[in-house]
Write an enzyme that holds these catalytic residues in place. Structure first.
Site, short mmCIF file in Angstrom:
data_model
loop_
_atom_site.label_atom_id
_atom_site.label_comp_id
_atom_site.label_asym_id
_atom_site.label_seq_id
_atom_site.Cartn_x
_atom_site.Cartn_y
_atom_site.Cartn_z
CE LYS A 129 -4.01 -2.24 0.66
NZ LYS A 129 -3.52 -3.63 0.70
CE LYS A 164 -5.93 1.37 -0.56
NZ LYS A 164 -5.85 0.95 -1.98
NE ARG A 214 -1.97 -6.72 -9.61
CZ ARG A 214 -2.07 -7.59 -8.61
NH1 ARG A 214 -1.66 -8.84 -8.80
NH2 ARG A 214 -2.54 -7.20 -7.44
NE ARG A 229 -7.27 -6.77 -10.20
CZ ARG A 229 -6.36 -6.48 -9.27
NH1 ARG A 229 -5.96 -7.39 -8.42
NH2 ARG A 229 -5.86 -5.26 -9.20
NE ARG A 237 -14.84 -5.95 -1.04
CZ ARG A 237 -14.94 -6.93 -0.15
NH1 ARG A 237 -13.97 -7.14 0.72
NH2 ARG A 237 -16.01 -7.72 -0.14
CG ASP A 277 -3.38 -3.60 -7.92
OD1 ASP A 277 -3.04 -4.38 -8.82
OD2 ASP A 277 -3.70 -3.98 -6.78
CD GLU A 285 -3.36 -2.34 -2.97
OE1 GLU A 285 -2.77 -3.45 -3.11
OE2 GLU A 285 -4.42 -2.22 -2.35
CG ASN A 287 -0.25 -5.77 -5.46
OD1 ASN A 287 -0.77 -6.11 -4.42
ND2 ASN A 287 -0.79 -4.88 -6.28
#
Length: 318
Positions: A129, A164, A214, A229, A237, A277, A285, A287
């Site tokens: 994050k 979050k 992604r 997504r 979400r 993301d 984000e 990842n």
């Protein structure tokens, strides 16, 4: 090559979508030898090098009964990490204290000569994050705080926000608060544990209805397709774990700008595989622990992500 995968229990893999399985399958097809263990199987003792208790595995080609292991718990064999060609750290989040301790053991293995991907120091330095803070030119309005008054001020300015936790995964613990501010106080108390824990607040991005994209970056180079997504029903979400629908699509110009800007920087730090993301035009984000979506992109586009990843791994080891 001899490859050691540090991952969640193999028995829990959903092979029809698991990216670590896709890596293993491609590596096995090239004749590489596979070993596996969990982070709990890694140890160090004075006078010895970092060692893992591993299982040697072969793939069966069967979708369900997909592997054979030469060893079964508790009879795994000891393997010095510096004596394999590559260690692939593929343990899923959360990045909790045990994950943190595992990266330190892996850093010791690196000092002893092991090749670990992603680099364990880079894993520690890029919490998924918070890593976006380094690249403010690509992110939307964002606040990191443990102060409830800060959260209220951010909401007053932006009106529609997402809150979050910093250690969540798969969309866990994500809340949206609209202009009416309904439940803002109780949500903040839940996430910040009454001021004891830090949380992230971001302006709600309405482009989420078109998908939380992604973008995979391998060896500093973006895969030309991302997986959007898309939230389903009343869900905010898009995470696949939260029921989102994955739709592969070519990178937009903005996607490519973000990925080509960050890719070389992150690769130079030892991050062979990164999952960015992006919602709309904003990075949300970075990842690095165990980026996924290999199989969904490959199945929908024909672009073989696992092949590109093993190509990059082999090149990094030359």
């Amino acid at each position: 090559m001899r490859l050691l995968f540090i991952a969640d229990p193999l028995e829990t893999f959903k092979t029809h979508k698991d990216s670590t399985f896709a890596m293993m399958r491609e590596a096995a097809a090239r004749g590489h030898t596979l070993m596996c263990c969990g982070p709990q199987d890694v140890r160090w003792q004075r006078g010895e090098k970092v060692t893992a208790f591993v299982r040697d595995i072969t793939l069966t080609g069967d979708a369900d009964d997909w592997f054979r292991a030469a060893q079964q718990p508790p009879d795994e064999r000891p393997q010095v990490l510096a004596e394999v060609d590559a260690v692939l750290m593929r343990k899923d989040p959360p990045f909790d204290p045990e994950y943190f301790y595992a990266t330190h053991l892996l850093s010791q293995a690196v000092r002893e000569g092991a090749r670990v991907f992603n680099d364990p120091a880079a894993l520690r330095n890029h919490p998924e994050k918070l890593a976006i803070l380094e690249f403010p030119q690509f992110i939307g309005p964002t606040l990191v705080t443990r102060d409830a008054a800060d959260v209220r001020r951010f909401h007053a300015e932006h009106r529609d926000i997402i809150l979050k936790p910093l250690d969540g995964m798969g969309g866990m613990g994500i809340f949206r608060v609209g202009p009416d501010g309904l439940n803002l106080g109780s949500i903040t108390e839940t996430l910040n544990a009454d001021g004891a824990q830090t949380l992230m607040v971001q302006r709600y991005l309405p482009e989420i209805v078109q998908g939380d994209k992604r973008i995979l970056v391998i060896g500093g180079v973006p895969v030309p397709y991302c997986l959007a997504r898309i939230p389903q029903g009343s869900e905010i979400r898009g995470n696949l774990a939260a029921g989102g629908k994955g739709v592969a699509q070519p990178l937009s110009d903005r996607d490519r700008e973000i990925a080509t800007s960050l890719g070389p920087i992150l690769a130079a730090r030892g991050l062979l595989l990164v999952g960015l993301d992006v919602i709309g035009d904003s990075l949300t984000e970075i990842n690095v622990t165990s980026p996924t979506c290999f199989q969904e992109i490959t199945q929908q586009t024909g672009f073989d992500v696992a092949k590109v990843f093993i190509d990059a791994l082999e090149a990094a080891l030359r």
